[in-house]
Design a protein around this motif. Structure first.
Motif, PDB file in Angstrom:
ATOM      1  N   GLN A 135       0.811  -1.076  -0.006  1.00 48.83           N
ATOM      2  CA  GLN A 135       0.108  -0.127   0.053  1.00 48.83           C
ATOM      3  C   GLN A 135       0.881   1.303   0.086  1.00 48.83           C
ATOM      4  N   LYS A 159      -3.145   7.084   3.383  1.00 52.17           N
ATOM      5  CA  LYS A 159      -3.004   6.459   2.005  1.00 52.17           C
ATOM      6  C   LYS A 159      -2.876   7.176   0.990  1.00 52.17           C
ATOM      7  N   GLU A 205      -2.133   6.288  -3.177  1.00 45.78           N
ATOM      8  CA  GLU A 205      -2.904   5.771  -4.346  1.00 45.78           C
ATOM      9  C   GLU A 205      -3.298   4.521  -4.009  1.00 45.78           C
ATOM     10  N   PRO A 206      -4.230   3.903  -4.589  1.00 50.28           N
ATOM     11  CA  PRO A 206      -4.734   2.432  -4.256  1.00 50.28           C
ATOM     12  C   PRO A 206      -3.576   1.638  -4.139  1.00 50.28           C
ATOM     13  N   TYR A 222      -1.481  -1.976  -4.223  1.00 52.35           N
ATOM     14  CA  TYR A 222      -1.185  -3.158  -5.538  1.00 52.35           C
ATOM     15  C   TYR A 222      -1.971  -4.400  -4.963  1.00 52.35           C
ATOM     16  N   ARG A 223      -2.671  -4.917  -5.936  1.00 54.31           N
ATOM     17  CA  ARG A 223      -3.510  -6.005  -5.549  1.00 54.31           C
ATOM     18  C   ARG A 223      -2.627  -7.153  -6.220  1.00 54.31           C
TER      19      ARG A 223
END
Length: 237
Positions: A52, A72, A74-75, A77-78
């Motif tokens: 994250q 936080k 940006e979103p 990483y998945r």
């Protein structure tokens, strides 16, 4: 201190409500900090998540400082399945090899690029090998991939070599020994292109030997996770 861009590498409980957190920052390198009271935050809303991107700041001096602010960026990483284990492996390498409070922006960028590659489901083995190569280079342990360390002659594609972490590749003749690497595979790694199943296998064994050398005998728990997953897949296939 002003907010700085960072990634969470590892966190673990500390006392009743706090956590010990290792982070990789762009401007200050690896930092170990205490996040006081953070475990009272609901897990899903907590910014303390691996992979994250965050902004954070801290106060204090020495090797262990105290988190003052985190949010936080940006979103996150998945990473799914095996890609998640690859990410854990990279995190563990950074925690165990990077000194604290030494800015390494190139390593930060290489790490972000590797996470993006894993999320996009690119070849995981290539992603890890290139990250390992970049990490060693930025730490001052750059790989010698073009010249025989013993003879000084250029690496030959059809030659067989053993890579010595303290000096580089040395050619061997006769029976092919375990953990040897071909000149062809060394060229693939040097040019960061042309990889195939054989060269990736040889380079993987070579890089494991090199990294073990710099770890100084410290085990990598992520490797045990990889081994356990491979054993499970073998039993169920």
């Amino acid at each position: 201190m002003e907010l700085t861009s960072a990634f969470i590498l590892h966190h673990r409980p500390y006392r009743e409500t706090s956590s010990l957190v290792d982070v990789l920052t762009r401007d200050h390198g690896r930092v170990s900090l205490v996040a006081r009271g953070l475990r009272q935050t609901k897990k899903r809303s907590s910014p303390i998540q691996i992979f994250q991107p965050v902004w954070l700041s801290w106060y204090g001096r020495g090797d262990l400082v105290t988190l003052s602010q985190i949010e936080k960026d940006e979103p996150g990483y998945r990473l799914l399945g095996n890609a998640s284990l690859c990410g854990l492996y990279m995190n563990e390498l950074l925690v165990k090899l990077l000194p604290v409070h030494e800015a390494e922006p190139d390593i930060f960028d290489a790490y972000r690029q590797a996470l993006s590659s894993l999320q996009q489901k690119n070849n995981e083995q290539i992603t890890l090998r290139l990250f390992e190569k970049a990490l060693l280079s930025h730490l001052g342990y750059g790989l010698a991939l073009t010249v025989d360390a013993e003879s000084g002659e250029a690496i030959e594609e059809d030659g067989i070599y053993i890579y010595h972490p303290d000096s580089g590749p040395r050619r061997v003749f006769g029976q092919r020994l375990q953990n040897t690497v071909s000149g062809r595979s060394l060229r693939h790694l040097e040019q960061e292109a042309g990889f195939d199943e054989l060269s990736l296998k040889e380079i993987k064994h070579m890089m494991r030997s090199v990294i073990n050398y710099y770890l100084g005998g410290r085990p990598l728990h992520s490797r045990q996770l990889f081994a356990g997953l491979n054993q499970f897949n073998t039993k169920t296939s």
